[in-house]
Scaffold this motif. Structure first.
Motif, PDB file in Angstrom:
ATOM      1  N   LEU A   1      37.519  55.491  87.735  1.00 61.65           N
ATOM      2  CA  LEU A   1      37.479  54.034  87.774  1.00 61.65           C
ATOM      3  C   LEU A   1      37.017  53.402  86.464  1.00 61.65           C
ATOM      4  N   ASP A   2      37.894  52.622  85.877  1.00 65.40           N
ATOM      5  CA  ASP A   2      37.548  51.806  84.714  1.00 65.40           C
ATOM      6  C   ASP A   2      36.787  50.581  85.219  1.00 65.40           C
ATOM      7  N   LEU A   3      35.848  50.072  84.439  1.00 67.31           N
ATOM      8  CA  LEU A   3      35.064  48.914  84.903  1.00 67.31           C
ATOM      9  C   LEU A   3      35.726  47.589  84.588  1.00 67.31           C
ATOM     10  N   MET A   4      36.237  47.472  83.348  1.00 65.65           N
ATOM     11  CA  MET A   4      36.825  46.198  82.925  1.00 65.65           C
ATOM     12  C   MET A   4      38.270  46.118  83.398  1.00 65.65           C
ATOM     13  N   LEU A   5      38.467  45.481  84.541  1.00 61.69           N
ATOM     14  CA  LEU A   5      39.801  45.369  85.119  1.00 61.69           C
ATOM     15  C   LEU A   5      40.124  43.903  85.355  1.00 61.69           C
TER      16      LEU A   5
ATOM     17  N   VAL B   1      42.301  54.397  88.157  1.00 55.62           N
ATOM     18  CA  VAL B   1      42.300  52.928  88.125  1.00 55.62           C
ATOM     19  C   VAL B   1      41.976  52.491  86.706  1.00 55.62           C
ATOM     20  N   GLU B   2      42.988  52.066  86.002  1.00 56.03           N
ATOM     21  CA  GLU B   2      42.842  51.735  84.579  1.00 56.03           C
ATOM     22  C   GLU B   2      43.952  50.770  84.190  1.00 56.03           C
ATOM     23  N   ASP B   3      43.570  49.613  83.654  1.00 54.77           N
ATOM     24  CA  ASP B   3      44.591  48.607  83.343  1.00 54.77           C
ATOM     25  C   ASP B   3      45.292  48.856  82.009  1.00 54.77           C
ATOM     26  N   GLU B   4      44.683  49.634  81.134  1.00 50.03           N
ATOM     27  CA  GLU B   4      45.363  49.921  79.867  1.00 50.03           C
ATOM     28  C   GLU B   4      46.381  51.021  80.112  1.00 50.03           C
ATOM     29  N   THR B   5      47.660  50.645  79.984  1.00 49.37           N
ATOM     30  CA  THR B   5      48.722  51.571  80.377  1.00 49.37           C
ATOM     31  C   THR B   5      48.676  52.880  79.597  1.00 49.37           C
TER      32      THR B   5
HETATM   33 CA    CA Z   1      40.032  48.111  81.114  1.00 54.76          CA
END
Ligand code: CA
Length: 249
Positions: free
Chosen positions: A73-77, A29-33
């Motif tokens: 899991l990334d925190l900043m999403l 789970v990470e928003d930075e592609t």
């Molecule tokens: Ca992030």
């Protein structure tokens, strides 16, 4: 679309060792592609099966659809934060799945709260690939026992064993591709539920553009043949006209 074909050749091996490793599905789970891809590539190289989510909401859907063995899991999403997602995993999904937090130093203020919420480990960004892999292995070992009570799914004469990634019809083991197995896993969890071709494609092939391609139809038709050949005596996967597919009546 090249990824689809590459993945398809990756048939389920008969070797126990490979099968055990392939068994471990890891949700990233990470928003930075860029980081998401890097982690997925790293995991794939190690023989794990990465499932990629780019937001907390997507991660929740994939938790239910793909039953991962571990979450990175990334925190900043965007939207649902990592902290909120972790809480949902523990309190709403009642899942004991190991969750490893990936985070930049600045986000570590809530470390105590995260411990209370049930994070298993922390990895600081920027991370060393070896460190990530070592911590994943350790967390999977610790949770080893928990994964043993994964439920065997049954539909009529067909049984699916998640631990062994094995499917039998009348005690004949089906030789399935990875995608065929995932399709069946999804259908067998909710017999009677109708899935559109688009949603099957998104859940099994991971977010690629469905468009006009025939991938789902081809895989369903191959699956049907394998199930019939093993002696099911009837069509288990039904076509729902104009929508998609379901298991059973
Ligand atoms: Ca992030």
């Amino acid at each position: 679309m090249q990824r689809v074909y590459k993945y398809d050749e990756n048939r389920i091996s008969n070797s126990t060792e490979v099968r055990l490793k392939m068994n471990n599905v890891i949700l990233v789970v990470e928003d930075e592609t860029g980081i998401n891809k890097l982690l997925a590539d790293l995991l794939r190289e190690e023989g794990y099966r990465p499932v990629q989510a780019y937001s907390g909401t997507e991660a929740l859907l994939l938790m239910e659809a793909r039953h991962p063995d571990l979450v990175l899991l990334d925190l900043m999403l965007p939207g649902l934060s990592g902290e909120e997602l972790l809480e949902k995993i523990r309190t709403e999904l009642h899942s004991e799945i190991p969750v490893l937090i990936l985070s930049a130093k600045g986000d570590m203020k809530n470390k105590v709260n995260l411990l209370k919420t049930g994070a298993d480990d922390y990895i600081m960004k920027p991370f060393e690939p070896e460190e990530v892999l070592a911590r994943i292995q350790a967390a999977l070992r610790r949770s080893g026992k928990a994964s043993e009570d994964r439920q065997v799914l049954t539909y009529k004469e067909m049984k699916l064993y998640p631990e062994a990634r094995k499917v039998t019809v009348k005690d004949t083991e089906l030789v399935l591709t990875a995608h065929e197995y995932e399709l069946l896993f999804l259908l067998m969890q909710k017999p009677g539920k109708v899935y559109s071709r688009e949603s099957l494609y998104e859940l099994v092939w991971q977010g690629g553009y469905y468009g006009e391609n025939n991938t789902v139809n081809v895989h369903v038709s191959n699956l049907r043949k394998k199930i019939r050949d093993a002696g099911s005596g009837e069509e288990y996967i039904r076509t729902v006209y104009g929508i998609g597919f379901k298991l059973g009546e």
